[in-house]
Structures are given as structure tokens and as C-alpha cells.
Enzyme design. Structure first.
Site, PDB file in Angstrom:
ATOM      1  N   GLU A 196       0.846  -1.208   0.000  1.00  0.00           N
ATOM      2  CA  GLU A 196       0.000   0.000   0.000  1.00  0.00           C
ATOM      3  C   GLU A 196       0.877   1.252   0.000  1.00  0.00           C
ATOM      4  O   GLU A 196       0.796   2.105   0.888  1.00  0.00           O
ATOM      5  CB  GLU A 196      -0.979  -0.028   1.182  1.00  0.00           C
ATOM      6  CG  GLU A 196      -1.914  -1.218   1.089  1.00  0.00           C
ATOM      7  CD  GLU A 196      -3.113  -1.191   2.052  1.00  0.00           C
ATOM      8  OE1 GLU A 196      -3.193  -0.304   2.913  1.00  0.00           O
ATOM      9  OE2 GLU A 196      -3.979  -2.083   1.902  1.00  0.00           O
ATOM     10  N   GLU A 323      -4.600  -8.987  -0.198  1.00  0.00           N
ATOM     11  CA  GLU A 323      -5.375  -8.700   1.013  1.00  0.00           C
ATOM     12  C   GLU A 323      -6.843  -8.619   0.624  1.00  0.00           C
ATOM     13  O   GLU A 323      -7.214  -7.794  -0.217  1.00  0.00           O
ATOM     14  CB  GLU A 323      -4.937  -7.376   1.668  1.00  0.00           C
ATOM     15  CG  GLU A 323      -3.612  -7.478   2.400  1.00  0.00           C
ATOM     16  CD  GLU A 323      -3.245  -6.234   3.186  1.00  0.00           C
ATOM     17  OE1 GLU A 323      -4.148  -5.541   3.708  1.00  0.00           O
ATOM     18  OE2 GLU A 323      -2.026  -5.946   3.262  1.00  0.00           O
TER      19      GLU A 323
HETATM   20  O1  AHR Z   1      -4.826  -6.180   7.099  1.00  0.00           O
HETATM   21  C1  AHR Z   1      -4.794  -5.012   7.842  1.00  0.00           C
HETATM   22  C2  AHR Z   1      -4.198  -3.847   7.080  1.00  0.00           C
HETATM   23  O2  AHR Z   1      -5.031  -3.504   6.015  1.00  0.00           O
HETATM   24  C3  AHR Z   1      -2.857  -4.076   6.432  1.00  0.00           C
HETATM   25  O3  AHR Z   1      -1.804  -3.909   7.310  1.00  0.00           O
HETATM   26  C4  AHR Z   1      -2.833  -3.031   5.363  1.00  0.00           C
HETATM   27  O4  AHR Z   1      -2.030  -3.408   4.265  1.00  0.00           O
HETATM   28  C5  AHR Z   1      -4.293  -2.856   4.987  1.00  0.00           C
HETATM   29  O5  AHR Z   1      -4.653  -1.545   4.919  1.00  0.00           O
END
Ligand code: AHR
Length: 519
Positions: A196, A323
Site C-alpha cells: 500500500e 489482502e
Molecule cells: O490487514 C490489515 C491492514 O489492512 C494491512 O496492514 C494493510 O495493508 C491494509 O490496509
């Protein structure tokens, strides 16, 4: 005469309701001759971050813990994860990765420096779970490691040495590794270049990141293990980011092109970032909205793929959904920064819908990692001291593991809508695959929490003679498995399926996930 007409009208009305209630209009065509693409096993991947109780307490309790453990790893969690055939595990973050300096986590544990995990709750990180502990854990559960390097606050040199440390055989970093007790390299193939980077990974612009990506990637050498370098994508539907990074990739000479083999997409199913709602106490309106939001994954993949196709028509670069999952309010009384939430039948439906989407896009989606493995967000496992709970999401992964590395079969689905107020969603989500032994697997999620569906399933190009299945459902939308109680959301044998002249008819219960196996 008039009475007879009325009786006929009433009877047809009732029959109509019954017929509709049984959902005779639902049909699935499984087009076996068109099966072509492989469903990468990595789509069934996981993500474990130094966040809350995911690593500490969830995976790692230390060798001296009273909780039964294997060299410091919880035995119960280890066994449960082995059952899932976890193909790949992403670590150490997430946002944590961009504060992590790997050299702090090697060598004698008592000498490892401590620091504050400022990203997740300001708790002390004692570095007792570092590179060796992570990679040994992957070996124990049979998963391939995926390491996310620190681009935000680290250096290129630090990243270069990390690869050298874990993958080389006879360099200074290899010698250091050997002194720390590991003779053989681990040969780690998946490397994330930042996380991110538009946000917690450095608040970069797309242009700036595209250059950083090329710089990091270029200098990460492979030491005999070809590396899959995964670029950080933009904020979910930032298509300009995808365009910028893909353009950069397309402009470099062929011999430099392996600076990116994967492009990451993060998308969480959140009702509203300012009002996420309880994980267990919700209305049908929230159930509906959850399903609507989760189905947006399909649109995101279509749109990002369209841009990727322009620059990479041969699909050399995988879309890596590293994610994904639900994000609700934390459980009352728990640390808000630990992101600990319960997991209900609603989460199971979300998992099934997403996995169907990934399966159906397996020509481009080459990996996905649910967030997160234990005790964080849409966890497959929850722990409390020495107790463990397998969540409804866990069971979806267990039922769906049959799709790992199988050949995806295209499906056409006609189904009744799931109506809520003025809005509608397709009630069924489906994917299918064929394994090396020729068995056909069809996974069906019925997101309608009120109505079961009678579904006819035709398998073109194959005469099916036997069918069996499993179903995951419960009495209520918010049923969940809890500590110290008999689990209520567990897969059961599915018997409501019949086979007639090669056509299957299945009664798919409301709010359920069904996986059929046909031979
Ligand atoms: O999974 C929790 C968080 O969500 C992670 O650290 C981040 O990459 C995302 O915003």
C-alpha cells in the site's frame, strides 16, 4: 362455474408460489469441453501480519509456553492449517512491513532489539518471531513463503541483503544465516515490493512508486531461485495507478521485464469505513450490503484486468489479491488496533463468493491472500489462551481446497434475484473445476438468506454417474462458532441432490455454501 374459476386461479397461484419458492428457474451449465485455465493453488493463500494476536498468541507462543507447541508454534493452529493445504503465506505485513527491519529479527532471541509497533497499537515488538521463525513455520505447514519488503522506511540494500540471506549458498549473508543455525537456503520465490505504497507504505504517487519499484526490483538478485516480484497496487479502484505501473513495465527492454511478475490488489468488504458494524449482531440490510460490497470484487478484477490486458495481453503478470476479506468493528472490550472480530455464516458466504470470483478469473488472478490467518479481520482461526475455534471461513477454505491447481470450467448461471427493498443481487455465485483424476467440483453459494433454490445443473461433454457433496449453513445468518461451545457452523454431508439422465437437481438451502463432487 364462477367458484371453479376462482378455485383454479387460487390453486395456480399457490402452485406458482411453491414452484417459485423451490426456485425451478435456477440453472447452471458446466461447460466441461471449454475447460482450459488452471486455478492456481496460490488463490487459496493466507496473510499473517505482526498485528494484534495474529503472530503472537495466534501462531507463536514460544517454546516455554504451557500451550502445547512445536518449537514455539501452537500445535492446534499448526494442525488446523495443515488440513487446509495452505499454499502460500504472506508476511510480515501489511502496514507493519514498512516499519520492519529484518536484521532485528535474527540471531539469539535475547539479543534481538525491541521496538514499538506504532502501526498496530503501540505494543512492544520483541522480535522473537523473525525470518527464521516465519520460514520454519512455512515449512511446518507446507506453505510457500511470500515476504513483503520494507520500501517505506527501509533501504534497497536492506532488501537486497534479505534476499541474499534467505536464498544464497555461499555469500556473506549466507554465512550469517548459517551462524544463526540454518545451513540450507530457503529459496523464497515471492517478494512484495512495498505494501500500500499509496498510503501506509510511503504516501507515494503512482509515478514515483513505479520508479521505486523498478529500482528495488532490479537490484534484488535471484541466487538461483527465480523471483516473483510483486508490485504494490493503488488504492482499490485507482485505475490510474495500474495504468502508470503497467505502462512503465511495457516500456522497458525485455531483459528487464521481470522487475514485475505480479501486481497487487487489496480490497476489503466494509459496509462503511466510518460505521463498519458488528461482526455478529447485524440486520438483513447489513447482510445484503455486505454481499453487494463483496461482489464489487468482480468489477474491480474486470477493470484492472482490462488495463493489464492492454499492456500484457499474454498475461505474464499475475493479479495478486494479497489482502481481501471482511472488516467489521472489533469485538467489544478488545483493543481497537488489534482488529479482532468474530466470524459468522455471513463471512463464510463472503469467502465463498470471493473464491468463486478468483476461480472464474484464474487466467489473470494468480494469487490471493485472505486477511488474516489467525485472530485478525476475517480470520480462519480464532484463539483464546489455549482454546481454538475454527471459523465458518475456515470451513469454506477446507471445502474449496479441491479447486487448488485444478482446471477451471466455465459456468453459465441463470438464477432468481435476491431482492432486498428496491435492490437486487444475483442469488447464486458459482465456480467449477476438473482435477487431474477427472473429478468435477462445483461450488455454489446461495447468498439469499430467506429462500432456498432448486437448481438444475447440466454438465456438457460428460456423463456423470455419481455425485456427492458437502454443505455449510446454519439456522441463522449470524451463527458462529464460539469458545467452549459445540461448533454450529460446520460442513455436513449434502444429500439434497439427485441425478437424472445426467442432469443434477440440487436443493440449495438459503444462506449456504455447497460443494459437489461429480464423477
Ligand atoms: O490487514 C490489515 C491492514 O489492512 C494491512 O496492514 C494493510 O495493508 C491494509 O490496509
Amino acid at each position: 362455474m364462477e367458484r371453479l374459476v376462482w378455485r383454479t386461479i387460487v390453486i395456480s397461484f399457490i402452485v406458482g408460489i411453491i414452484v417459485n419458492a423451490q426456485g425451478v428457474t435456477n440453472s447452471i451449465i458446466v461447460d466441461i469441453p471449454s475447460a482450459k485455465n488452471t486455478i492456481s493453488k496460490y488463490i487459496y493463500g493466507h496473510f499473517a501480519e505482526h498485528l494484534g494476536r495474529c503472530i503472537y498468541g495466534g501462531i507463536w507462543v514460544g517454546k516455554n509456553s504451557k500451550i502445547p507447541n512445536v518449537r514455539g508454534y501452537r500445535k492446534d493452529v499448526l494442525e488446523a492449517l495443515k488440513e487446509l493445504n495452505v499454499p502460500v503465506l504472506r508476511w510480515p505485513g501489511g502496514c507493519f512491513a514498512d516499519t520492519y527491519h529484518w536484521k532485528d529479527g535474527i540471531g539469539p532471541v535475547e539479543k534481538r532489539p525491541k521496538f514499538l509497533n506504532t502501526t498496530w497499537g503501540g505494543v512492544v515488538e520483541d522480535n522473537s518471531f523473525g525470518t527464521h521463525e516465519f520460514l520454519d513455520f512455512c515449512e511446518l505447514i507446507g506453505a510457500e513463503p511470500y515476504i513483503s519488503v520494507n520500501v517505506g522506511s527501509g533501504t534497497v540494500q536492506e532488501a537486497v541483503e534479505w534476499v541474499e540471506y534467505v536464498n544464497s549458498t555461499n555469500t556473506p549473508m549466507a554465512e550469517l544465516r548459517k551462524r544463526n543455525g540454518r545451513e540450507k537456503p530457503w529459496n523464497v520465490k515471492f517478494w512484495g515490493i512495498g505494501n500500500e505504497t499509496w498510503g501506509c507504505g510511503g504516501i507515494m504517487s503512482a509515478d514515483y512508486y513505479a520508479s521505486i519499484l523498478a529500482q528495488y526490483s532490479y537490484f534484488l538478485k535471484d541466487y538461483g531461485t527465480p523471483l516473483i516480484k510483486i508490485a504494490s497496487g493503488g488504492l482499490q479502484d485507482d485505475y490510474n495507478w495500474t495504468e502508470t505501473v503497467m505502462r512503465k513495465w511495457s516500456k522497458v527492454d525485455n531483459w528487464l521485464k521481470d522487475f514485475m511478475k505480479g501486481y497487487s490488489l487489496h480490497y476489503y468488504t466494509v459496509l462503511d469505513w466510518n460505521k463498519k458494524g458488528s461482526a455478529t449482531d447485524f440486520t438483513e440490510a447489513e447482510w445484503f450490503l455486505t454481499m453487494k460490497k463483496t461482489l464489487f470484487m468482480n468489477e474491480l478484477i474486470n477493470n484492472h484486468s482490462e488495463i493489464m490486458n492492454l499492456y500484457d495481453p499474454e498475461k505474464k503478470i499475475g493479479l495478486i489479491v494479497d489482502e481481501w476479506g471482511t472488516w467489521f468493528d472489533v469485538e467489544p472490550g478488545t483493543n481497537p488496533a488489534f482488529l479482532y472480530q468474530q466470524n459468522t455464516l455471513r463471512d463464510a458466504l463472503v469467502a465463498a463468493v470471493n473464491l468463486n470470483i478468483f476461480n472464474n478469473h484464474c487466467d489473470r488472478v494468480k494469487m490471493a491472500n485472505i486477511a488474516q490467518t489467525v485472530n485478525v479481520l476475517q480470520a480462519v482461526i480464532l484463539t483464546k489462551d489455549d482454546q481454538m475455534v475454527l471459523t465458518p471461513t475456515y470451513y469454506v477454505f477446507k471445502m474449496y481446497k479441491v479447486h487448488q491447481n485444478a482446471t477451471q470450467i466455465p459456468v453459465s448461471v441463470a438464477c432468481e434475484p435476491y431482492r432486498f427493498g428496491p435492490e437486487v443481487l444475483p442469488s447464486l455465485s458459482v465456480s467449477a473445476s476438473k482435477n487431474a483424476q477427472g473429478k468435477i467440483y462445483i461450488s455454489i453459494a446461495n447468498i439469499d438468506p430467506q429462500n432456498g433454490k432448486r437448481v438444475t445443473i447440466s454438465l456438457s461433454g460428460r456423463t456423470v454417474t455419481t455425485v456427492r457433496g458437502d454443505v455449510l449453513t446454519a439456522e441463522t445468518m449470524n451463527a458462529y462458532n464460539d469458545f467452549g461451545k459445540q461448533p454450529v457452523v460446520v460442513p455436513r454431508t449434502f444429500t439434497n441432490v439427485t441425478l437424472n439422465s445426467g442432469v443434477l437437481t440440487a436443493e440449495i438451502p438459503s444462506k449456504s455454501v455447497v460443494v459437489l463432487e461429480c464423477e
